[in-house]
Design a protein around this motif. Structure first.
Motif, PDB file in Angstrom:
ATOM      1  N   ALA A  87       0.813  -1.209   0.000  1.00 57.37           N
ATOM      2  CA  ALA A  87       0.000   0.000   0.000  1.00 57.37           C
ATOM      3  C   ALA A  87       0.849   1.262   0.000  1.00 57.37           C
ATOM      4  CB  ALA A  87      -0.930  -0.007   1.202  1.00 57.37           C
ATOM      5  N   ALA A  88       1.970   1.254   0.634  1.00 58.75           N
ATOM      6  CA  ALA A  88       2.782   2.462   0.766  1.00 58.75           C
ATOM      7  C   ALA A  88       3.527   2.811  -0.518  1.00 58.75           C
ATOM      8  CB  ALA A  88       3.777   2.294   1.912  1.00 58.75           C
ATOM      9  N   GLY A  89       3.829   1.833  -1.371  1.00 62.70           N
ATOM     10  CA  GLY A  89       4.646   2.079  -2.560  1.00 62.70           C
ATOM     11  C   GLY A  89       3.963   2.947  -3.605  1.00 62.70           C
ATOM     12  N   GLY A  90       2.800   2.623  -4.044  1.00 60.39           N
ATOM     13  CA  GLY A  90       2.082   3.376  -5.065  1.00 60.39           C
ATOM     14  C   GLY A  90       2.765   3.302  -6.414  1.00 60.39           C
ATOM     15  N   ASP A  91       2.093   2.820  -7.419  1.00 59.19           N
ATOM     16  CA  ASP A  91       2.677   2.679  -8.746  1.00 59.19           C
ATOM     17  C   ASP A  91       2.328   3.812  -9.687  1.00 59.19           C
ATOM     18  OD1 ASP A  91       4.000   0.302  -8.196  1.00 59.19           O
ATOM     19  OD2 ASP A  91       2.229  -0.898  -8.635  1.00 59.19           O
ATOM     20  N   GLY A  92       1.423   4.679  -9.341  1.00 59.44           N
ATOM     21  CA  GLY A  92       1.024   5.741 -10.256  1.00 59.44           C
ATOM     22  C   GLY A  92       0.106   6.728  -9.582  1.00 59.44           C
ATOM     23  N   THR A  93      -0.307   7.688 -10.344  1.00 59.48           N
ATOM     24  CA  THR A  93      -1.177   8.750  -9.843  1.00 59.48           C
ATOM     25  C   THR A  93      -2.395   8.861 -10.740  1.00 59.48           C
ATOM     26  OG1 THR A  93       0.754   9.963  -9.073  1.00 59.48           O
ATOM     27  CG2 THR A  93      -1.283  11.214  -9.318  1.00 59.48           C
ATOM     28  N   LEU A  94      -3.525   9.086 -10.165  1.00 65.63           N
ATOM     29  CA  LEU A  94      -4.747   9.344 -10.918  1.00 65.63           C
ATOM     30  C   LEU A  94      -5.134  10.796 -10.712  1.00 65.63           C
ATOM     31  CD1 LEU A  94      -6.849   6.199  -9.949  1.00 65.63           C
ATOM     32  CD2 LEU A  94      -5.667   6.626 -12.112  1.00 65.63           C
ATOM     33  N   ASN A  95      -5.241  11.557 -11.802  1.00 64.68           N
ATOM     34  CA  ASN A  95      -5.707  12.934 -11.745  1.00 64.68           C
ATOM     35  C   ASN A  95      -7.061  12.998 -12.420  1.00 64.68           C
ATOM     36  OD1 ASN A  95      -3.294  14.165 -10.623  1.00 64.68           O
ATOM     37  ND2 ASN A  95      -2.337  13.616 -12.549  1.00 64.68           N
ATOM     38  N   PHE A  96      -7.977  13.707 -11.842  1.00 67.98           N
ATOM     39  CA  PHE A  96      -9.318  13.806 -12.389  1.00 67.98           C
ATOM     40  C   PHE A  96      -9.616  15.257 -12.735  1.00 67.98           C
ATOM     41  CE2 PHE A  96      -9.127  10.127  -9.659  1.00 67.98           C
ATOM     42  CZ  PHE A  96      -9.681   9.145 -10.460  1.00 67.98           C
ATOM     43  N   THR A  97     -10.177  15.473 -13.919  1.00 70.17           N
ATOM     44  CA  THR A  97     -10.572  16.811 -14.331  1.00 70.17           C
ATOM     45  C   THR A  97     -11.944  16.733 -14.987  1.00 70.17           C
ATOM     46  OG1 THR A  97      -9.575  16.616 -16.522  1.00 70.17           O
ATOM     47  CG2 THR A  97      -8.164  17.481 -14.769  1.00 70.17           C
ATOM     48  N   GLY A  98     -12.527  17.863 -15.223  1.00 72.20           N
ATOM     49  CA  GLY A  98     -13.826  17.916 -15.866  1.00 72.20           C
ATOM     50  C   GLY A  98     -14.474  19.251 -15.603  1.00 72.20           C
ATOM     51  N   SER A  99     -15.709  19.367 -15.972  1.00 68.91           N
ATOM     52  CA  SER A  99     -16.444  20.591 -15.703  1.00 68.91           C
ATOM     53  C   SER A  99     -17.918  20.263 -15.552  1.00 68.91           C
ATOM     54  CB  SER A  99     -16.233  21.616 -16.821  1.00 68.91           C
ATOM     55  OG  SER A  99     -16.680  21.089 -18.045  1.00 68.91           O
ATOM     56  N   VAL A 100     -18.591  21.123 -14.857  1.00 70.54           N
ATOM     57  CA  VAL A 100     -20.024  21.000 -14.693  1.00 70.54           C
ATOM     58  C   VAL A 100     -20.643  22.113 -15.513  1.00 70.54           C
ATOM     59  CG1 VAL A 100     -21.942  21.101 -13.054  1.00 70.54           C
ATOM     60  CG2 VAL A 100     -19.770  20.037 -12.391  1.00 70.54           C
ATOM     61  N   ALA A 131     -11.651  14.697 -40.252  1.00 64.62           N
ATOM     62  CA  ALA A 131     -11.544  15.717 -39.216  1.00 64.62           C
ATOM     63  C   ALA A 131     -12.508  15.370 -38.089  1.00 64.62           C
ATOM     64  CB  ALA A 131     -11.881  17.095 -39.787  1.00 64.62           C
ATOM     65  N   GLN A 132     -12.239  15.919 -36.936  1.00 64.78           N
ATOM     66  CA  GLN A 132     -13.159  15.814 -35.814  1.00 64.78           C
ATOM     67  C   GLN A 132     -13.624  17.234 -35.492  1.00 64.78           C
ATOM     68  OE1 GLN A 132      -9.843  14.397 -35.408  1.00 64.78           O
ATOM     69  NE2 GLN A 132     -10.766  12.635 -36.410  1.00 64.78           N
ATOM     70  N   TYR A 133     -14.801  17.345 -34.919  1.00 64.56           N
ATOM     71  CA  TYR A 133     -15.235  18.657 -34.460  1.00 64.56           C
ATOM     72  C   TYR A 133     -15.646  18.581 -33.004  1.00 64.56           C
ATOM     73  CZ  TYR A 133     -20.173  17.291 -34.864  1.00 64.56           C
ATOM     74  OH  TYR A 133     -21.385  16.675 -34.712  1.00 64.56           O
ATOM     75  N   ASN A 134     -15.488  19.694 -32.335  1.00 62.63           N
ATOM     76  CA  ASN A 134     -15.898  19.830 -30.938  1.00 62.63           C
ATOM     77  C   ASN A 134     -16.777  21.053 -30.839  1.00 62.63           C
ATOM     78  OD1 ASN A 134     -14.227  17.695 -29.801  1.00 62.63           O
ATOM     79  ND2 ASN A 134     -12.504  19.029 -30.271  1.00 62.63           N
ATOM     80  N   ILE A 135     -17.808  20.975 -30.035  1.00 65.62           N
ATOM     81  CA  ILE A 135     -18.652  22.109 -29.705  1.00 65.62           C
ATOM     82  C   ILE A 135     -18.307  22.494 -28.274  1.00 65.62           C
ATOM     83  CG2 ILE A 135     -20.989  23.013 -29.553  1.00 65.62           C
ATOM     84  CD1 ILE A 135     -20.322  21.957 -32.347  1.00 65.62           C
ATOM     85  N   VAL A 136     -17.829  23.718 -28.099  1.00 66.58           N
ATOM     86  CA  VAL A 136     -17.405  24.184 -26.780  1.00 66.58           C
ATOM     87  C   VAL A 136     -18.369  25.267 -26.326  1.00 66.58           C
ATOM     88  CG1 VAL A 136     -15.528  25.224 -25.467  1.00 66.58           C
ATOM     89  CG2 VAL A 136     -15.007  23.678 -27.370  1.00 66.58           C
ATOM     90  N   TYR A 137     -18.886  25.095 -25.128  1.00 64.09           N
ATOM     91  CA  TYR A 137     -19.813  26.081 -24.550  1.00 64.09           C
ATOM     92  C   TYR A 137     -19.059  26.895 -23.510  1.00 64.09           C
ATOM     93  CZ  TYR A 137     -23.027  22.876 -26.763  1.00 64.09           C
ATOM     94  OH  TYR A 137     -23.661  22.073 -27.683  1.00 64.09           O
ATOM     95  N   PRO A 138     -19.261  28.206 -23.522  1.00 63.00           N
ATOM     96  CA  PRO A 138     -18.517  29.047 -22.555  1.00 63.00           C
ATOM     97  C   PRO A 138     -18.939  28.801 -21.125  1.00 63.00           C
ATOM     98  CG  PRO A 138     -20.029  30.368 -23.891  1.00 63.00           C
ATOM     99  CD  PRO A 138     -20.132  28.958 -24.355  1.00 63.00           C
TER     100      PRO A 138
END
Length: 186
Positions: free
Chosen positions: A27-40, A179-186
């Motif tokens: 348990a103490a060693g840890g093999d990696g990190t998980l970062n979480f991002t997003g938006s509401v 191509a890909q498209y993204n719709i981004v809302y402010p």
């Protein structure tokens, strides 16, 4: 009999203690990190099913049109429509971003690079622009912002096959790109 139970209990307890002693090391060693991002967001629009995966067919374009016309040549333009459904009143704008393999196009910015395999046309790219104002939408850029109203909306823009450098260095062949498209809302 009682002695046998005590010995059995002692063996089981010793085995469990050995297993527990190894756990802190894992348990103490840890093999990696998980970062979480997003938006509401306040309920963005829904992209209509007919707008999720589209094919734009430019048809047949004569090579002479690229060699003998004024630059930029855009008479092969096709209108592309992305249908947005159920847009809430809280959203007043959306930005269309187009991403993909890009190539610099003279006096325009980044266009969408076309495939270069056997039989492919050379010296062309696909460029994008707004329908109403004629502004270019460059590939892999922040994009173009559209006004959105409550309910269903259409984001319309044009795509056209264009020479990369504005001169006659175009060869005949097939034109294809993704191509890909993204719709981004402010």
């Amino acid at each position: 009999m009682k002695t046998n139970k005590i010995i059995l209990f002692a063996l089981v307890a010793a085995g469990m203690m050995g297993g527990l002693a190894a756990m802190p090391a894992m348990a103490a060693g840890g093999d990696g990190t998980l970062n979480f991002t997003g938006s509401v967001v306040d309920a963005a629009c829904t992209v209509a099913p007919d707008s999720k995966n589209m094919t734009v067919d430019f048809g047949t374009i004569g090579l002479a049109a690229f060699l003998n016309s004024t630059y930029p040549y855009t008479s092969n333009s096709k209108t592309i429509t992305i249908n947005l459904l159920d847009c809430p009143a809280t959203i007043s704008s959306a930005t269309l971003q187009i991403t993909g393999n890009s190539v610099a196009v003279k006096n325009i910015g980044n266009g969408l690079a076309t495939d270069t395999g056997a039989g492919a046309a050379k010296g062309v790219a696909i460029i994008f622009g707004t329908v109403d104002s004629g502004f270019y939408i460059t590939v892999n850029s922040p994009g173009r912002t559209y006004n959105i109203s409550e309910g269903d909306n259409k984001l319309q823009f044009i795509g056209s096959v264009q020479t990369i450098n504005g001169s006659g260095n175009v060869t005949a062949g097939t034109v294809s790109a993704t191509a890909q498209y993204n719709i981004v809302y402010p």
